[in-house]
Enzyme design. Structure first.
Site, short mmCIF file in Angstrom:
data_model
loop_
_atom_site.label_atom_id
_atom_site.label_comp_id
_atom_site.label_asym_id
_atom_site.label_seq_id
_atom_site.Cartn_x
_atom_site.Cartn_y
_atom_site.Cartn_z
CB CYS A 127 -0.92 -0.02 1.21
SG CYS A 127 -1.96 1.45 1.28
CB CYS A 136 -0.66 2.62 3.90
SG CYS A 136 -2.13 1.92 3.19
CG ASP A 137 3.11 1.40 4.42
OD1 ASP A 137 2.63 1.88 5.46
OD2 ASP A 137 2.90 0.23 4.05
#
Ligand code: NDP
Length: 283
Positions: free
Chosen positions: A134, A137-138
Site C-alpha cells: 500500500c 499508506c506507507d
C-alpha cells in the site's frame, strides 16, 4: 436473535451500491463493514476514472460520499466482520467476529479482494519494515529513499507514480517486457523521470538486516543473470485475492477462489445469496 431482510457484507463500492439500491427499495439493509470500511479505495489517492467527477476525486472521499448517499435512505452501517454464514436454512444465520449472530432473509456478499504477495521467504515478516502493498499508506516513510515496485498492471503503475512524491528513485520490476496497465497509466509512468523499469525480471529474495529491507535479489528471465539491487522499500503491485475464505466452502467458487455468479447476474449457487464487485470479478 436480530433478524433483517437484507444484510450486505463488505463496504467497498459494490457494498455501498447494493446498500443504496436496497435502501431505496425500502428493504432497510444492514451493512457489515468489515475490517477495512470503505474497502481498497480508501487506500488510494486520486480516482480519475469514476464517472461524474471531471476533476477526479480522492478515494476516501468517494467512499465517504457513497456511504452518506446510502445512509440518506436509512441504510444502517455497523463495524462488524463476518466469520461465517450458515447457508443450509433460510433465513441465513450470520456469525460475526465479535460473537454477534443475526439472521438475514437475503445476503449480499461484497467483500472485495486483498493485495497479493509473492510468497518469498520473510516477505510477510518484513511488512512494516520495508515491505508494503500500500503505497498510499506507507509512501511517506520513503522520503529521499530508493524503492522497488513489483508488477506491470495499473496497481503497480499507480503505486510507483505515487511513490515518486517521496522517493528519490522508483524502479518497477516486471516479469515481462510489456505492461498490462492501461495506456494512460503506462504513459504516466514512462513520462515520470523518477521511474525506471527493470524488465523481464523476477524477484527471488528480499534482503534485510535488523533495520529492515536493504535490497532484493533478482533474476533476469532472459539471461538468467542473478543480481542484487539495493532498495529501502519493496512494494507489491501484483493484483488481488478475493476475500472468500469466511464462506468456508458453502458458496461455489471458481479456481481462483472468486465467487461464481450466474450468467452476468449477481446470483450465486445458493438462492437468496448474491455477490457483487471484486469478490466475483476475476478479471
Ligand atoms: P493486474 O492483474 O491487472 O496486474 C497484475 C500485475 O502483476 C501483472 O502485470 C502481472 O504480470 C504481475 N504479477 C502477477 N503475479 C505476479 C507474480 N507472482 N510475480 C510477478 N509479477 C506478477 O492487477 P492490478 O491490481 O494491477 O489491476 C487489477 C484491476 O484493477 C485492473 O482492471 C486495473 O485496471 C484496476 N485498477 C485501476 C486503477 C485505477 O484506475 N486507478 C488502480 C489499480 C487497479 P503479467 O502482466 O506478466 O501477468
Amino acid at each position: 436473535m436480530e433478524s433483517r431482510k437484507v444484510v450486505i457484507i463488505g463496504s467497498g463500492p459494490a457494498g455501498h451500491t447494493a446498500a443504496l439500491y436496497t435502501a431505496r427499495a425500502n428493504l432497510s439493509p444492514l451493512i457489515l463493514e468489515g475490517h477495512e470500511p470503505g474497502g481498497q479505495l480508501t487506500t488510494t489517492t486520486d480516482v480519475e476514472n469514476f464517472p461524474g467527477f471531471p476533476d477526479g476525486i480522492q478515494g476516501p472521499e468517494l467512499m465517504d460520499n457513497m456511504k452518506k448517499q446510502a445512509q440518506r435512505f436509512e441504510a444502517e452501517y455497523r463495524q462488524e466482520t463476518v466469520t461465517d454464514i450458515d447457508t443450509t436454512n433460510r433465513p441465513f444465520k450470520i456469525t460475526c467476529e465479535s460473537g454477534k449472530e443475526l439472521e438475514a432473509e437475503t445476503v449480499i456478499i461484497s467483500t472485495g479482494a486483498s493485495a497479493k504477495y509473492l510468497g518469498l521467504p520473510n516477505e510477510m515478516e518484513l511488512i512494516g519494515r520495508g515491505v508494503s502493498a500500500c503505497a498510499t499508506c506507507d509512501g511517506f516513510f520513503y522520503r529521499d529513499r530508493v524503492v522497488h515496485v513489483v508488477g506491470g498492471g495499473d496497481t503497480a503503475m499507480e503505486e510507483a507514480n505515487f511513490l515518486t512524491k517521496f522517493a528519490s528513485k522508483v524502479y518497477i520490476v516486471h516479469r515481462r517486457d510489456s505492461l498490462r496497465a492501461s495506456k494512460p497509466m503506462q504513459q504516466r509512468a514512462f513520462d515520470n523521470p523518477k521511474i525506471e523499469f527493470v524488465w523481464d525480471t523476477a524477484v527471488e529474495e528480499i534482503l534485510f538486516d535488523q533495520t529492515g529491507v536493504t535490497g532484493i535479489k533478482v533474476k533476469n528471465l532472459k539471461t538468467n543473470d542473478v543480481t542484487e539491487r539495493k532498495t529501502d522499500g519493496f512494494f507489491l503491485g501484483i493484483g488481488h485475492t478475493p476475500n472468500t475464505a469466511f464462506l468456508n466452502g458453502q458458496i461455489e467458487l471458481d479456481d481462483h477462489q472468486f465467487i461464481k455468479t450466474k450468467n452476468g447476474t449477481p446470483e450465486t449457487n445458493v438462492s437468496g445469496i448474491f455477490a457483487c464487485g471484486d469478490v466475483q470479478d476475476s478479471y
